[in-house]
Design a protein around this motif. Structure first.
Motif, PDB file in Angstrom:
ATOM      1  N   PRO A 111       0.821  -1.213   0.000  1.00 14.05           N
ATOM      2  CA  PRO A 111       0.000   0.000   0.000  1.00 14.05           C
ATOM      3  C   PRO A 111       0.856   1.265   0.000  1.00 14.05           C
ATOM      4  CG  PRO A 111       0.107  -0.908   2.208  1.00 14.05           C
ATOM      5  CD  PRO A 111       0.874  -1.854   1.319  1.00 14.05           C
ATOM      6  N   ASN A 112       0.344   2.301  -0.649  1.00 16.25           N
ATOM      7  CA  ASN A 112       0.986   3.627  -0.651  1.00 16.25           C
ATOM      8  C   ASN A 112       2.481   3.514  -0.955  1.00 16.25           C
ATOM      9  OD1 ASN A 112       1.193   6.387  -0.412  1.00 16.25           O
ATOM     10  ND2 ASN A 112       1.376   6.357   1.808  1.00 16.25           N
ATOM     11  N   PHE A 113       2.798   3.043  -2.136  1.00 17.97           N
ATOM     12  CA  PHE A 113       4.183   2.764  -2.526  1.00 17.97           C
ATOM     13  C   PHE A 113       5.040   4.009  -2.387  1.00 17.97           C
ATOM     14  CE2 PHE A 113       7.753   1.777  -5.215  1.00 17.97           C
ATOM     15  CZ  PHE A 113       7.928   0.416  -5.038  1.00 17.97           C
ATOM     16  N   SER A 114       6.215   3.842  -1.738  1.00 19.74           N
ATOM     17  CA  SER A 114       7.130   4.956  -1.481  1.00 19.74           C
ATOM     18  C   SER A 114       8.540   4.582  -1.905  1.00 19.74           C
ATOM     19  CB  SER A 114       7.107   5.337  -0.001  1.00 19.74           C
ATOM     20  OG  SER A 114       7.695   4.308   0.783  1.00 19.74           O
ATOM     21  N   VAL A 115       9.455   5.521  -1.738  1.00 22.44           N
ATOM     22  CA  VAL A 115      10.848   5.273  -2.084  1.00 22.44           C
ATOM     23  C   VAL A 115      11.427   4.162  -1.210  1.00 22.44           C
ATOM     24  CG1 VAL A 115      13.129   6.345  -2.222  1.00 22.44           C
ATOM     25  CG2 VAL A 115      11.119   7.649  -2.859  1.00 22.44           C
ATOM     26  N   ASN A 116      10.928   4.032   0.010  1.00 22.32           N
ATOM     27  CA  ASN A 116      11.428   2.991   0.911  1.00 22.32           C
ATOM     28  C   ASN A 116      11.040   1.588   0.473  1.00 22.32           C
ATOM     29  OD1 ASN A 116      12.591   4.920   2.629  1.00 22.32           O
ATOM     30  ND2 ASN A 116      10.684   5.165   3.770  1.00 22.32           N
ATOM     31  N   ASP A 117      10.119   1.462  -0.467  1.00 23.01           N
ATOM     32  CA  ASP A 117       9.703   0.148  -0.952  1.00 23.01           C
ATOM     33  C   ASP A 117      10.494  -0.316  -2.170  1.00 23.01           C
ATOM     34  OD1 ASP A 117       7.617  -0.138   0.978  1.00 23.01           O
ATOM     35  OD2 ASP A 117       6.385   1.234  -0.194  1.00 23.01           O
ATOM     36  N   VAL A 118      11.406   0.504  -2.653  1.00 17.16           N
ATOM     37  CA  VAL A 118      12.220   0.134  -3.810  1.00 17.16           C
ATOM     38  C   VAL A 118      13.247  -0.915  -3.394  1.00 17.16           C
ATOM     39  CG1 VAL A 118      13.894   0.984  -5.493  1.00 17.16           C
ATOM     40  CG2 VAL A 118      11.906   2.373  -4.901  1.00 17.16           C
ATOM     41  N   GLY A 119      13.409  -1.951  -4.208  1.00 21.31           N
ATOM     42  CA  GLY A 119      14.383  -2.986  -3.895  1.00 21.31           C
ATOM     43  C   GLY A 119      14.187  -4.232  -4.736  1.00 21.31           C
ATOM     44  N   ALA A 120      14.757  -5.339  -4.242  1.00 24.57           N
ATOM     45  CA  ALA A 120      14.674  -6.637  -4.931  1.00 24.57           C
ATOM     46  C   ALA A 120      13.686  -7.529  -4.193  1.00 24.57           C
ATOM     47  CB  ALA A 120      16.047  -7.297  -4.983  1.00 24.57           C
ATOM     48  N   TYR A 121      12.728  -8.055  -4.924  1.00 25.96           N
ATOM     49  CA  TYR A 121      11.699  -8.928  -4.374  1.00 25.96           C
ATOM     50  C   TYR A 121      11.856 -10.316  -5.006  1.00 25.96           C
ATOM     51  CZ  TYR A 121       9.369  -4.782  -2.472  1.00 25.96           C
ATOM     52  OH  TYR A 121       9.063  -3.634  -1.777  1.00 25.96           O
ATOM     53  N   LYS A 122      12.163 -11.293  -4.160  1.00 32.67           N
ATOM     54  CA  LYS A 122      12.352 -12.664  -4.637  1.00 32.67           C
ATOM     55  C   LYS A 122      11.247 -13.531  -4.053  1.00 32.67           C
ATOM     56  CE  LYS A 122      17.360 -12.068  -4.871  1.00 32.67           C
ATOM     57  NZ  LYS A 122      18.694 -12.569  -4.437  1.00 32.67           N
ATOM     58  N   CYS A 123      10.564 -14.216  -4.941  1.00 34.26           N
ATOM     59  CA  CYS A 123       9.413 -15.013  -4.521  1.00 34.26           C
ATOM     60  C   CYS A 123       9.583 -16.454  -4.971  1.00 34.26           C
ATOM     61  CB  CYS A 123       8.131 -14.422  -5.095  1.00 34.26           C
ATOM     62  SG  CYS A 123       6.665 -15.426  -4.773  1.00 34.26           S
TER      63      CYS A 123
END
Length: 301
Positions: A111-123
């Motif tokens: 929710p409410n995507f911000s700069v702090n949510d930037v990164g690598a997501y491995k699923c």
């Protein structure tokens, strides 16, 4: 627009899948009798600042899933979110991210995507018959806000320079001019990932300023912004600050006088209370009226 690589590896022997979720110590074991299918996906996703992001780990329906694990690497932390078909979940991110299930698939909700949510997501998503592994590089886009887009004129020696600036955009905004000339473009990267773009153009003194415009464009804007630069006020004189200093001086003087009067009154009250003693009054005996009348009548008689 996104780059997507899919690698399919088929194993010709049966395999077992294990899940251990944090401190829950719960294990899920799935035995397969057919060759499992293993899929690797690498891609990039970009979301607008303030939007609700959705990352999909598999195209399989949730009813066929055994477990889903998200390993997230951000600039300021690393965390994990997982969920299995028995309803057990684990979340070490604690920042609003969650695994949600729709009627057809599972996804990670941000929710409410911000700069702090930037990164690598491995699923990693396991289902009956195989599993899928997604590596997603997640970025953010943000347009410069209106107050941070500006243009002005200034003098540099014997030359006149037009300046146009667009602050805090991701990616940087594009800047162009309505006239040609010797110009330069610089970009400044802020610590939080935003980029400030600035363009400077040398213009002749006799240029028609009404025809001199700066055009700023960003990929998230529906329309470009056009600005007409003008000279900023010269260096501020000390006389500009005299009214401000006067108001501050009056307020300070009023507060000081008020406080001083309070202190003086308080001291006077304390001294008065200390010097005062209980008053003693001379009590005069009052003769009863009846006795007084009797005594006067006896004298006249």
């Amino acid at each position: 627009m996104h780059k997507l690589w899919i690698y399919v590896v088929i194993f010709f022997s049966s395999q077992e899948w294990f899940l251990t979720q944090g401190t829950t110590n719960s294990n899920v074991i799935v035995n397969t009798t057919t060759s499992p299918l293993k899929v690797y996906v690498n891609k990039k996703e970009v979301f607008n600042l303030g939007s609700d992001a959705r990352l999909i780990c598999s195209n399989r329906t949730w009813t066929k899933a055994v477990f889903v694990i998200w390993n997230i690497e951000l600039t300021h932390k690393t965390c994990k979110i997982s969920f299995n078909h028995e309803g057990q979940s684990f979340d070490s991110c604690n920042d609003g991210k969650s695994i949600q299930n729709s009627t057809d698939q599972s996804f990670l909700h941000i929710p409410n995507f911000s700069v702090n949510d930037v990164g690598a997501y491995k699923c990693e998503s396991a289902y009956t018959g195989g599993n899928e592994n997604y590596n997603i590089e997640v970025g953010v886009t943000a347009p410069p806000t209106a107050p941070t887009v500006s243009a002005w004129l200034k003098r540099r020696g014997n030359k006149m320079v037009a300046v146009c600036r667009a602050e805090r955009g991701i990616p940087a905004a594009n800047i162009s001019w309505s006239v040609t000339g010797n110009h330069s473009v610089t970009q400044q990267n802020d610590r939080d990932g935003f980029v400030t773009a600035e363009s400077q153009l040398e213009v002749p003194e006799d240029i028609d300023r009404e025809n001199l415009t700066c055009i700023v464009w960003h990929q998230l804007w529906e329309r470009e912004k056009t600005l007409v630069p003008d000279f900023l006020p010269e260096g501020l004189s000390i006389f500009y600050f005299i009214p401000v200093f006067g108001i501050i001086f009056i307020l300070v003087a009023f507060f000081s006088i008020y406080s001083l009067k309070k202190v003086i009154l308080l001291r006077q009250c304390q001294q008065t209370d200390a010097s005062k003693s209980p008053p003693t009054e001379d009590v005069e005996e009052v003769e009863p009226y009846a006795s007084y009348v009797q005594r006067v009548n006896s004298i006249y008689n």
